[in-house]
Motif scaffolding. Structure first.
Motif, mmCIF file in Angstrom:
data_model
loop_
_atom_site.group_PDB
_atom_site.id
_atom_site.type_symbol
_atom_site.label_atom_id
_atom_site.label_comp_id
_atom_site.label_asym_id
_atom_site.label_seq_id
_atom_site.Cartn_x
_atom_site.Cartn_y
_atom_site.Cartn_z
ATOM 1 N N MET A 142 0.781 -1.301 -0.017
ATOM 2 C CA MET A 142 -0.030 0.040 -0.033
ATOM 3 C C MET A 142 0.822 1.057 -0.018
ATOM 4 O O MET A 142 0.317 2.291 -0.502
ATOM 5 N N SER A 143 2.083 1.202 0.630
ATOM 6 C CA SER A 143 2.902 2.314 0.901
ATOM 7 C C SER A 143 3.534 2.596 -0.605
ATOM 8 O O SER A 143 3.499 3.705 -0.963
ATOM 9 N N ALA A 144 3.791 1.626 -1.240
ATOM 10 C CA ALA A 144 4.458 1.664 -2.565
ATOM 11 C C ALA A 144 3.259 2.387 -3.484
ATOM 12 O O ALA A 144 3.682 3.150 -4.362
ATOM 13 N N PHE A 145 2.154 1.952 -3.584
ATOM 14 C CA PHE A 145 1.203 2.506 -4.419
ATOM 15 C C PHE A 145 0.802 3.909 -4.026
ATOM 16 O O PHE A 145 0.872 4.877 -4.866
ATOM 17 N N GLN A 200 -6.868 7.332 4.620
ATOM 18 C CA GLN A 200 -7.454 7.440 6.026
ATOM 19 C C GLN A 200 -6.834 6.201 6.852
ATOM 20 O O GLN A 200 -6.604 6.553 8.124
ATOM 21 N N ILE A 201 -6.478 5.148 6.278
ATOM 22 C CA ILE A 201 -5.680 4.019 7.038
ATOM 23 C C ILE A 201 -4.496 4.536 7.656
ATOM 24 O O ILE A 201 -4.209 4.084 9.045
ATOM 25 N N PHE A 202 -3.702 4.972 6.766
ATOM 26 C CA PHE A 202 -2.325 5.295 7.258
ATOM 27 C C PHE A 202 -2.432 6.512 8.219
ATOM 28 O O PHE A 202 -1.582 6.696 9.191
ATOM 29 N N GLN A 213 -4.829 6.800 10.432
ATOM 30 C CA GLN A 213 -5.435 6.256 11.649
ATOM 31 C C GLN A 213 -4.336 5.387 12.239
ATOM 32 O O GLN A 213 -4.161 5.330 13.715
ATOM 33 N N LEU A 214 -3.288 4.748 11.638
ATOM 34 C CA LEU A 214 -2.169 4.265 11.966
ATOM 35 C C LEU A 214 -1.390 5.025 12.766
ATOM 36 O O LEU A 214 -0.591 4.817 13.665
ATOM 37 N N GLU A 215 -1.040 6.408 11.897
ATOM 38 C CA GLU A 215 -0.139 7.221 12.588
ATOM 39 C C GLU A 215 -0.495 7.846 13.911
ATOM 40 O O GLU A 215 0.079 7.963 14.836
ATOM 41 N N GLU A 216 -1.903 8.036 14.195
ATOM 42 C CA GLU A 216 -2.711 8.547 15.467
ATOM 43 C C GLU A 216 -2.480 7.375 16.336
ATOM 44 O O GLU A 216 -2.143 7.718 17.612
ATOM 45 N N ALA A 217 -2.658 6.114 15.991
ATOM 46 C CA ALA A 217 -2.569 5.043 16.943
ATOM 47 C C ALA A 217 -0.782 5.074 17.601
ATOM 48 O O ALA A 217 -0.687 5.130 18.804
ATOM 49 N N GLN A 218 -0.196 5.136 16.759
ATOM 50 C CA GLN A 218 1.291 5.402 17.193
ATOM 51 C C GLN A 218 1.469 6.731 17.829
ATOM 52 O O GLN A 218 2.463 6.505 18.753
ATOM 53 N N ASP A 219 0.899 7.915 17.470
ATOM 54 C CA ASP A 219 1.090 8.957 18.231
ATOM 55 C C ASP A 219 0.552 8.590 19.663
ATOM 56 O O ASP A 219 1.217 9.239 20.515
ATOM 57 N N SER A 220 -0.628 8.320 19.791
ATOM 58 C CA SER A 220 -1.262 8.045 21.172
ATOM 59 C C SER A 220 -0.467 7.237 22.086
ATOM 60 O O SER A 220 -0.582 7.488 23.148
ATOM 61 N N VAL A 221 0.464 6.390 21.644
ATOM 62 C CA VAL A 221 1.375 5.635 22.646
ATOM 63 C C VAL A 221 2.728 5.916 22.503
ATOM 64 O O VAL A 221 3.325 5.182 23.314
ATOM 65 N N GLU A 243 -11.020 13.267 2.211
ATOM 66 C CA GLU A 243 -9.554 13.702 1.583
ATOM 67 C C GLU A 243 -8.359 13.669 2.616
ATOM 68 O O GLU A 243 -7.054 13.746 2.237
ATOM 69 N N GLY A 244 -8.751 13.082 3.786
ATOM 70 C CA GLY A 244 -7.495 12.584 4.602
ATOM 71 C C GLY A 244 -6.782 13.566 5.521
ATOM 72 O O GLY A 244 -5.609 13.583 5.807
ATOM 73 N N PHE A 245 -7.357 14.805 5.734
ATOM 74 C CA PHE A 245 -6.788 15.813 6.326
ATOM 75 C C PHE A 245 -6.870 15.969 7.633
ATOM 76 O O PHE A 245 -7.849 15.435 8.484
ATOM 77 N N ASP A 246 -5.891 16.354 8.482
ATOM 78 C CA ASP A 246 -5.983 16.699 10.001
ATOM 79 C C ASP A 246 -6.818 17.566 10.415
ATOM 80 O O ASP A 246 -7.382 17.907 11.440
#
Length: 298
Positions: free
Chosen positions: A9-12, A73-75, A77-85, A139-142
């Motif tokens: 997915m990152s490559a895409f 959106q997926i990435f 949310q993953l980033e937010e999960a990482q940020d939160s912990v 559109e995935g904006f914070d």
């Protein structure tokens, strides 16, 4: 169904964002061939074509565009999960995606972004400068900074971070050729430069000495969707402009624009920070909102 591979997915995403397999692969430390194979595996997994490829060009299919938005959106949310912990004492980190009005963004917000990154070196910023009203979630904006009151649904939160007032002005050449309006009714006999977006024109609001507010829909042969373009058209003598004071101030001071109808008041327009409603606002978002409020003393 087996799980999606995040590396594929990152490559895409990298290929879509850079517009080529070479640049996209390079941004991830991959060869062109490796990036292409990763996307081929992803397409096989999904059972759809994400990219159209020719020997010279690459384009994103409709399915690819849809999948790309989901990837954002997926990435996020993953980033937010990482940020939160993973943050120490709530320090901002990660990637902040922000949408900004073009003129206000470049004149007033960009210096704050520079200061923000000096304060928090672990934050990367993707900033989009456009007067287009984006769909923040899709559109995935914070975060989006917008001028004026914007109705938001339950999935969005707004906070006023500043205010500005508008001024009515024109180039001296226009005033010399066509005269200066003395009353709001006179606007009907002048050419006015009107902000229009998505076929919706923005009216001009003026306050009389009695305190009564007037909503004026002036005559206009030229409508634009950029505040800076309206200012530039006014400088060319193409008509009267209703501009944010911050955008006209330097030109009023040096005489290239002349303020008109000063007997009337103009409304105080809020500048709002709008962001997705979440129980725990990521420190990277909260930090930038707090900086705007502190520097602009709202």
């Amino acid at each position: 169904m087996s799980r999606l591979n995040l590396d594929e997915m990152s490559a895409f995403m990298a290929v879509v964002e850079t517009g080529s397999f070479v640049a996209g692969g390079r941004s991830l430390g991959l060869t062109r061939s490796a990036a292409g194979k990763a996307i081929t595996r992803l397409e096989a997994h999904l059972g759809v074509r994400l990219l159209n490829r020719t020997t010279r060009n690459m384009s994103v299919t409709d399915d690819g565009q849809l999948f790309y938005q989901h990837c954002i959106q997926i990435f996020s949310q993953l980033e937010e999960a990482q940020d939160s912990v993973g943050q120490k004492a709530g320090a901002p980190r990660g990637n902040l995606r922000i949408s900004l009005p073009d003129a206000l963004g470049r004149l007033l917000v960009l210096p704050l972004l520079a200061e923000y990154q000096r304060l928090w070196p672990d934050v990367q910023v993707d900033a989009s400068f456009s007067d287009r009203v984006v769909d923040i979630i899709d559109e995935g904006f914070d975060l989006a900074v917008r001028i004026g009151n914007h109705a938001t649904d339950s999935s969005l939160v707004s906070r006023t971070v500043a205010h500005h007032r508008a001024v009515i002005c024109a180039a001296p050449a226009y005033v010399q050729a066509y005269g200066a309006p003395q009353t709001a009714d006179d606007l009907l006999h002048h050419q006015c430069l009107v902000f229009s977006s998505r076929m919706k024109r923005q009216p001009w609001r003026l306050q009389e000495a009695s305190g009564e507010w007037l909503k004026v829909s002036p005559n206009s042969r030229l409508r634009l969707d950029s505040a800076e373009a309206i200012r530039d058209a006014a400088l060319l003598g193409l008509g009267l402009a209703y501009l944010p004071a911050f955008l006209a101030a330097d030109y009023l001071e040096n005489g290239r624009l002349k303020q008109l109808l000063q007997a009337y008041g103009t409304e105080e327009v809020p500048v709002q920070a709008i962001y997705p409603s979440k129980r725990h606002l990521p420190p990277k978002v909260r930090g930038f909102i707090d900086l705007m409020v502190e520097r602009w003393k709202c």
